[in-house]
Design an enzyme around this catalytic site. Structure first.
Site, PDB file in Angstrom:
ATOM      1  N   SER A 156     120.877 -12.115 108.549  1.00 35.53           N
ATOM      2  CA  SER A 156     120.048 -11.925 107.365  1.00 35.53           C
ATOM      3  C   SER A 156     120.596 -12.686 106.161  1.00 35.53           C
ATOM      4  CB  SER A 156     119.925 -10.423 107.080  1.00 35.53           C
ATOM      5  OG  SER A 156     119.002 -10.178 106.058  1.00 35.53           O
TER       6      SER A 156
ATOM      7  N   ASP B 117     115.132 -14.580 102.255  1.00 35.09           N
ATOM      8  CA  ASP B 117     116.539 -14.556 102.633  1.00 35.09           C
ATOM      9  C   ASP B 117     116.680 -15.291 103.967  1.00 35.09           C
ATOM     10  OD1 ASP B 117     115.203 -12.592 104.074  1.00 35.09           O
ATOM     11  OD2 ASP B 117     116.914 -11.266 104.190  1.00 35.09           O
TER      12      ASP B 117
ATOM     13  N   ASP C 137     116.825 -14.603 107.145  1.00 33.13           N
ATOM     14  CA  ASP C 137     115.930 -14.348 108.281  1.00 33.13           C
ATOM     15  C   ASP C 137     114.509 -14.049 107.840  1.00 33.13           C
ATOM     16  OD1 ASP C 137     116.385 -11.774 107.256  1.00 33.13           O
ATOM     17  OD2 ASP C 137     116.368 -10.840 109.235  1.00 33.13           O
TER      18      ASP C 137
ATOM     19  N   ASP D 284     112.964 -11.698 106.163  1.00 33.31           N
ATOM     20  CA  ASP D 284     112.293 -10.398 106.145  1.00 33.31           C
ATOM     21  C   ASP D 284     112.214  -9.836 104.730  1.00 33.31           C
ATOM     22  OD1 ASP D 284     114.965  -9.690 105.834  1.00 33.31           O
ATOM     23  OD2 ASP D 284     114.949  -8.137 107.381  1.00 33.31           O
TER      24      ASP D 284
END
Length: 448
Positions: free
Chosen positions: A104, A241, A243, A245
């Protein structure tokens, strides 16, 4: 032995905690637990795997694929795609489960392995525990025609992009948008989907080299996005960010629009369209009190949860609610996704700007953020935070002073020996004074 799974999968330093050997073993264990139904019927389970562009994701992903295939799972490799894309593709393909390789918003040396169940939903604790328990047992190793196969999921990105475009309540024609992709998983598909939606797009942070993910860019480093929005005269900026999400935003004047403000805009839009189930928004205890006040005046109730998008998801499922999220920018639309989706959130936010013709700055005025001060009190006995009379008395005194104009939150960290002290008040000076007073009491009573 401490629990291997944390709040969001198994995460740690790649080749430190998270080795190729561990990745392979985890995949073999997950194949047995998550693919059991198919295996019991003599069928090969199917799994989708995706990753962010970290260099370590290459060997960790290869190890996960090897572990799954060696345990009799057919693997569909979607390549570099956002976490919410992986979750969507599991459901869209009808796969039995899936895996996302990402850490992440963490720096490049870290990585993580996150499993999703059938339908693209996150695993409950008891299923993660079952995978950990399976690690202690002999691996399942079929032979001959029963071993799994690995194939490229060739149209994975196209499926996800078309899905996102299908959610739009209004096209983005005429909008100038800056996208910050954090040199992460959204670097390919986010510019494509916003362009396809009609926006004029300027892209930053979209040149991943495996080592620069989240490095001075993305939702945790908004300075470059602010500068670029101002220098290009854009209507707004969207930051993901690593990843993708999460979504944070910047208005045309360079002001940061956080997850609470985004949720305020979207909740009011859903209510106006008759789409906000029971007029409820699900948010965590860390959301600004200004969000609750603004939505209450609009006839919208906030259901509060613990910190973490998994708790938001659980509450949304309990009430079949349509919208929820966190101040950090995890926003969940249950109609379209099973997890936070930064691209989906950015599209929906931009669509409201296009639909209403109002600048994002004006839409964000739907709520007034109260000054919020938070201090981490380190090296304290966090387990006694709620049971010491002197601390409880200090909190009660602070709450009495604030009344309806603010609030106090003392929260032990889930991973460190510290207590977070957060105070909101009508002005910054009051918030800082009360927070510092409480910190002094916590430190005096709980110091190790």
């Amino acid at each position: 032995m401490s629990r291997l799974f944390g709040t969001d999968g198994v995460r740690g330093l790649a080749n430190g905690l998270l080795t190729a050997e561990l990745a392979l073993s985890l995949a073999q264990a997950a194949a047995v637990v998550l693919g059991h139904d198919q295996m019991s019927e003599g069928k090969r389970p199917r799994a989708v795997i995706a990753r962010d562009p970290r260099a370590s994701g290459e060997f960790i992903g290869a190890a996960v694929e090897a572990g799954l295939a060696s345990a009799g799972v057919d693997v569909y490799d979607a390549g570099v795609l956002p976490t919410p894309a992986a979750a969507f593709l599991i459901a869209d393909l009808g796969a039995d489960f899936g895996v996302m390789i990402s850490a992440s918003h963490n720096p490049a040396p870290d990585n993580g392995i996150k499993f999703f169940a059938r339908g693209g939903t996150k695993l409950p604790d008891e299923v993660e525990d079952a995978i950990e328990a399976q690690l202690e047992r002999a691996a399942f190793r079929p032979v001959g025609v029963d071993v799994g196969r690995i194939q490229r999921f060739a149209d994975a990105e196209d499926r996800y992009v078309l899905h996102l475009l299908g959610t739009l309540p209004h096209r983005l024609d005429g909008l100038k948008i800056v996208l910050d992709c954090a040199h992460g998983a959204a670097s390919g598909c986010s510019p494509q989907v916003f362009t396809d939606a009609g926006a004029e797009v300027t892209v930053i942070g979209a040149n991943p080299d495996g080592l620069n993910i989240n490095d001075g860019v993305g939702s945790t480093h908004l300075e470059l996005l602010q500068e670029t929005v101002l220098s290009t005269g854009a209507d707004l900026g969207i930051a993901h960010d690593g990843d993708a999400d999460r979504c944070l935003a910047v208005d045309h004047e360079g002001n940061i629009i956080d997850g609470d403000q985004i949720m305020a805009v979207l909740a009011l839009a859903q209510k106006a369209a008759g789409e906000l189930k029971d007029d409820v928004l699900v948010a965590t205890v860390m959301s600004n009190l200004g969000l609750k006040i603004a939505l209450r005046e609009a006839g919208i109730t906030i259901r509060e949860t613990g910190v973490g998008d998994r708790y938001v998801l659980e509450e949304m499922r309990r009430g079949d609610y349509t919208l929820g999220g966190e101040q950090s920018g995890h926003v969940i639309f249950s109609k379209y996704a099973t997890t936070g989706d930064g691209l989906l959130t950015g599209l929906q936010l931009a669509a409201q700007v296009a639909k209403t013709g109002k600048p994002l700055k004006e839409l964000a005025k739907a709520m007034t953020k109260l000054p919020q001060v938070m201090i981490n009190v380190k090296n304290v006995d966090k387990n006694r935070a709620s049971s010491v009379p002197a601390i409880n008395a200090a909190v009660a005194k602070a709450e009495a002073e604030l009344g309806d104009t603010g609030r106090v939150l003392l929260r032990p960290s889930g991973t460190e020996a510290l207590v977070r002290v957060m105070v909101e008040a009508g002005d910054t000076e009051t918030a800082e004074r009360i927070c510092n007073d409480l910190v002094s009491v916590v430190r005096a009573e709980l110091s190790l």
